[in-house]
Design an enzyme around this catalytic site. Structure first.
Site, PDB file in Angstrom:
ATOM      1  N   SER A  89       0.863  -1.185   0.000  1.00  0.00           N
ATOM      2  CA  SER A  89       0.000   0.000   0.000  1.00  0.00           C
ATOM      3  C   SER A  89       0.895   1.229   0.000  1.00  0.00           C
ATOM      4  CB  SER A  89      -0.944  -0.011   1.207  1.00  0.00           C
ATOM      5  OG  SER A  89      -0.235  -0.240   2.396  1.00  0.00           O
ATOM      6  N   ASP A 110      -2.038  15.409  15.563  1.00  0.00           N
ATOM      7  CA  ASP A 110      -1.314  16.368  16.418  1.00  0.00           C
ATOM      8  C   ASP A 110      -1.643  17.755  15.935  1.00  0.00           C
ATOM      9  OD1 ASP A 110       0.355  14.583  17.964  1.00  0.00           O
ATOM     10  OD2 ASP A 110       1.377  14.139  16.069  1.00  0.00           O
ATOM     11  N   GLU A 130       1.171   5.538   0.623  1.00  0.00           N
ATOM     12  CA  GLU A 130       0.558   6.696   1.293  1.00  0.00           C
ATOM     13  C   GLU A 130       0.964   7.988   0.576  1.00  0.00           C
ATOM     14  OE1 GLU A 130       0.549   6.612   5.591  1.00  0.00           O
ATOM     15  OE2 GLU A 130       1.187   8.710   5.607  1.00  0.00           O
ATOM     16  N   HIS A 181       3.735  -0.998   3.814  1.00  0.00           N
ATOM     17  CA  HIS A 181       3.033   0.264   3.544  1.00  0.00           C
ATOM     18  C   HIS A 181       4.098   1.334   3.330  1.00  0.00           C
ATOM     19  CE1 HIS A 181      -0.208   3.296   3.968  1.00  0.00           C
ATOM     20  NE2 HIS A 181       0.672   4.003   4.643  1.00  0.00           N
ATOM     21  N   PHE A 190      11.921  14.848   9.990  1.00  0.00           N
ATOM     22  CA  PHE A 190      10.718  14.054  10.259  1.00  0.00           C
ATOM     23  C   PHE A 190      10.892  13.177  11.488  1.00  0.00           C
ATOM     24  CE2 PHE A 190       9.217  13.899   5.632  1.00  0.00           C
ATOM     25  CZ  PHE A 190       8.330  14.922   5.875  1.00  0.00           C
TER      26      PHE A 190
HETATM   27  P1  FAD Z   1      -3.376   7.582  19.980  1.00  0.00           P
HETATM   28  O1  FAD Z   1      -3.450   6.140  19.652  1.00  0.00           O
HETATM   29  O2  FAD Z   1      -4.564   8.229  20.569  1.00  0.00           O
HETATM   30  O3  FAD Z   1      -2.114   7.784  20.935  1.00  0.00           O
HETATM   31  C1  FAD Z   1      -1.602   9.082  21.205  1.00  0.00           C
HETATM   32  C2  FAD Z   1      -0.841   9.072  22.527  1.00  0.00           C
HETATM   33  O4  FAD Z   1      -1.761   8.966  23.610  1.00  0.00           O
HETATM   34  C3  FAD Z   1       0.147   7.912  22.689  1.00  0.00           C
HETATM   35  O5  FAD Z   1       1.259   8.393  23.399  1.00  0.00           O
HETATM   36  C4  FAD Z   1      -0.623   6.907  23.546  1.00  0.00           C
HETATM   37  O6  FAD Z   1       0.246   6.086  24.303  1.00  0.00           O
HETATM   38  C5  FAD Z   1      -1.452   7.828  24.434  1.00  0.00           C
HETATM   39  N1  FAD Z   1      -2.731   7.257  24.848  1.00  0.00           N
HETATM   40  C6  FAD Z   1      -3.679   6.697  24.067  1.00  0.00           C
HETATM   41  N2  FAD Z   1      -4.740   6.332  24.801  1.00  0.00           N
HETATM   42  C7  FAD Z   1      -4.466   6.680  26.069  1.00  0.00           C
HETATM   43  C8  FAD Z   1      -5.176   6.585  27.303  1.00  0.00           C
HETATM   44  N3  FAD Z   1      -6.395   6.050  27.366  1.00  0.00           N
HETATM   45  N4  FAD Z   1      -4.579   7.062  28.428  1.00  0.00           N
HETATM   46  C9  FAD Z   1      -3.347   7.616  28.373  1.00  0.00           C
HETATM   47  N5  FAD Z   1      -2.632   7.740  27.241  1.00  0.00           N
HETATM   48  C10 FAD Z   1      -3.183   7.276  26.106  1.00  0.00           C
HETATM   49  N6  FAD Z   1      -1.191  12.487  11.725  1.00  0.00           N
HETATM   50  C11 FAD Z   1      -2.017  13.345  11.077  1.00  0.00           C
HETATM   51  O7  FAD Z   1      -2.260  14.465  11.563  1.00  0.00           O
HETATM   52  N7  FAD Z   1      -2.583  13.017   9.874  1.00  0.00           N
HETATM   53  C12 FAD Z   1      -2.384  11.805   9.294  1.00  0.00           C
HETATM   54  O8  FAD Z   1      -2.921  11.533   8.230  1.00  0.00           O
HETATM   55  C13 FAD Z   1      -1.534  10.875   9.959  1.00  0.00           C
HETATM   56  N8  FAD Z   1      -1.325   9.631   9.452  1.00  0.00           N
HETATM   57  C14 FAD Z   1      -0.585   8.724  10.158  1.00  0.00           C
HETATM   58  C15 FAD Z   1      -0.464   7.424   9.668  1.00  0.00           C
HETATM   59  C16 FAD Z   1       0.271   6.473  10.366  1.00  0.00           C
HETATM   60  C17 FAD Z   1       0.365   5.080   9.822  1.00  0.00           C
HETATM   61  C18 FAD Z   1       0.930   6.840  11.568  1.00  0.00           C
HETATM   62  C19 FAD Z   1       1.755   5.823  12.314  1.00  0.00           C
HETATM   63  C20 FAD Z   1       0.810   8.124  12.069  1.00  0.00           C
HETATM   64  C21 FAD Z   1       0.044   9.084  11.384  1.00  0.00           C
HETATM   65  N9  FAD Z   1      -0.136  10.373  11.868  1.00  0.00           N
HETATM   66  C22 FAD Z   1      -0.941  11.269  11.190  1.00  0.00           C
HETATM   67  C23 FAD Z   1       0.538  10.817  13.091  1.00  0.00           C
HETATM   68  C24 FAD Z   1      -0.344  10.642  14.345  1.00  0.00           C
HETATM   69  O9  FAD Z   1      -1.491  11.467  14.250  1.00  0.00           O
HETATM   70  C25 FAD Z   1       0.488  11.032  15.567  1.00  0.00           C
HETATM   71  O10 FAD Z   1       1.492  10.079  15.779  1.00  0.00           O
HETATM   72  C26 FAD Z   1      -0.309  11.304  16.830  1.00  0.00           C
HETATM   73  O11 FAD Z   1       0.581  11.873  17.801  1.00  0.00           O
HETATM   74  C27 FAD Z   1      -0.890  10.070  17.497  1.00  0.00           C
HETATM   75  O12 FAD Z   1      -1.942   9.585  16.807  1.00  0.00           O
HETATM   76  P2  FAD Z   1      -2.544   8.122  17.213  1.00  0.00           P
HETATM   77  O13 FAD Z   1      -3.720   7.912  16.369  1.00  0.00           O
HETATM   78  O14 FAD Z   1      -1.484   7.120  17.209  1.00  0.00           O
HETATM   79  O15 FAD Z   1      -2.987   8.466  18.729  1.00  0.00           O
END
Ligand code: FAD
Length: 280
Positions: free
Chosen positions: A11, A104, A13, A261, A211
């Site tokens: 895949s 973020d 991106e 990916h 990055f």
């Molecule tokens: P989460 O899974 O919510 O985790 C975020 C943080 O919170 C982690 O440190 C986790 O340990 C902590 N956490 C989660 N749940 C809890 C809880 N219940 N209690 C305490 N702590 C908790 N960013 C963008 O803006 N746009 C994109 O399109 C994008 N695409 C991405 C694609 C991939 C494959 C990846 C790996 C990252 C991508 N990102 C993107 C970056 C991502 O948004 C950031 O890494 C962001 O900081 C975390 O997103 P997440 O969905 O992993 O968050």
């Protein structure tokens, strides 16, 4: 027979281009990458919905080209009402795959919004739309930079799976052991979900360092030093990057990774070369 056994799902991106020239360039890049028959192509989504129009337009283009498209979808700063509307738009477009993220916000923006974590978003999507979408989530073999501990990050990942995620894509890394260990931990929790490694081709030293510092991906010292030693010699950086990343992909495939990916950065050459060297 040989072809099927060596085949690994791919895949790619992309990010939504900001200019008409960028849109045209990405169209060409996609056509080149389609030769590799990707399972799907995904399009990033700026946190706070900043790229929504560009993301959805790029997703529409990919679908119109007859390729499965996944829209990234971040929830930071969003409300249930805005997410509900966006989900309805994506469904009407024919999208069946999402990459559900927290995202973020740039510093200076208050988080606000009605979702704290990606697990909240996954649960909301499932509650609102049932099984309409295949949901991917992010995984961090080298631990998310804001996690309290590796154990709490793994629990956060488990929460996303329990909320209804179907599969995961990792942050990029250059240390295959970190990935294999993470997959072992996921399996030990009985999560039973494919975790596809995210692959970042190396084509520029400064871009990679920038990055990686921002997203917490570790560049091993030996790679960092070699890249620094090439200075502005782009050809050497690319040749070294090709070797290192192809080798990483080989290790991942040999160890049973369920797919690859590629973070294409809207470029085709590096990804095509890696896949050619892998015999894909
Ligand atoms: P989460 O899974 O919510 O985790 C975020 C943080 O919170 C982690 O440190 C986790 O340990 C902590 N956490 C989660 N749940 C809890 C809880 N219940 N209690 C305490 N702590 C908790 N960013 C963008 O803006 N746009 C994109 O399109 C994008 N695409 C991405 C694609 C991939 C494959 C990846 C790996 C990252 C991508 N990102 C993107 C970056 C991502 O948004 C950031 O890494 C962001 O900081 C975390 O997103 P997440 O969905 O992993 O968050």
């Amino acid at each position: 027979m040989q072809e099927t056994t060596s085949r690994v799902p791919l895949s790619f991106e992309f990010f939504p281009p900001k200019t008409p020239e960028g849109v045209e360039k990405l169209r060409l890049v996609r056509q080149q990458l389609y030769a590799l028959k990707p399972e799907f192509c995904s399009v990033t989504f700026g946190a706070g919905g900043s790229t929504q129009e560009g993301t959805f337009n790029t997703v529409r283009d990919i679908l119109a080209e007859g390729v499965s498209a996944a829209s990234h979808f971040s929830c930071v700063g969003a409300t249930r009402a805005t997410v509900r509307t966006q989900l309805a738009t994506l469904k009407a477009m024919g999208v069946t795959r999402l990459v559900a993220l927290r995202g973020d916000l740039p510093s200076g923006y208050g988080a606000g919004g009605e979702f704290h974590y990606a697990s909240d978003l996954v649960a909301f999507i499932r509650a609102e739309t049932g099984e309409d979408f295949h949901i991917e989530v992010a995984a961090y073999p080298e631990v998310h930079p804001q996690a309290k501990s590796p154990a709490s990050d793994l629990q956060a990942f488990a929460a996303k799976v329990k909320a209804g995620a179907n599969s995961a894509i990792t942050q990029y890394f250059y240390n295959a052991d970190a990935y294999f260990r993470f997959v072992e931990e996921v399996d030990a929790l009985g999560l039973n979900i494919p975790v596809v490694p995210g692959i970042m081709p190396i084509t520029s030293s400064t871009q990679l360092m920038r990055f990686s510092d921002a997203c917490g991906a570790e560049i091993p010292r030996w790679i960092r030093l070699r890249l620094q030693s090439f200075g502005d010699d782009v050809a050497s950086i690319k040749a070294f990057g090709l070797e290192v990343v192809t080798d990483l992909c080989e290790q991942l495939r040999a160890g049973g990774a369920p797919g690859l990916h590629f973070y294409s950065m809207n470029q085709s050459v590096a990804t095509l070369e890696i896949c050619r060297k892998l015999g894909l």
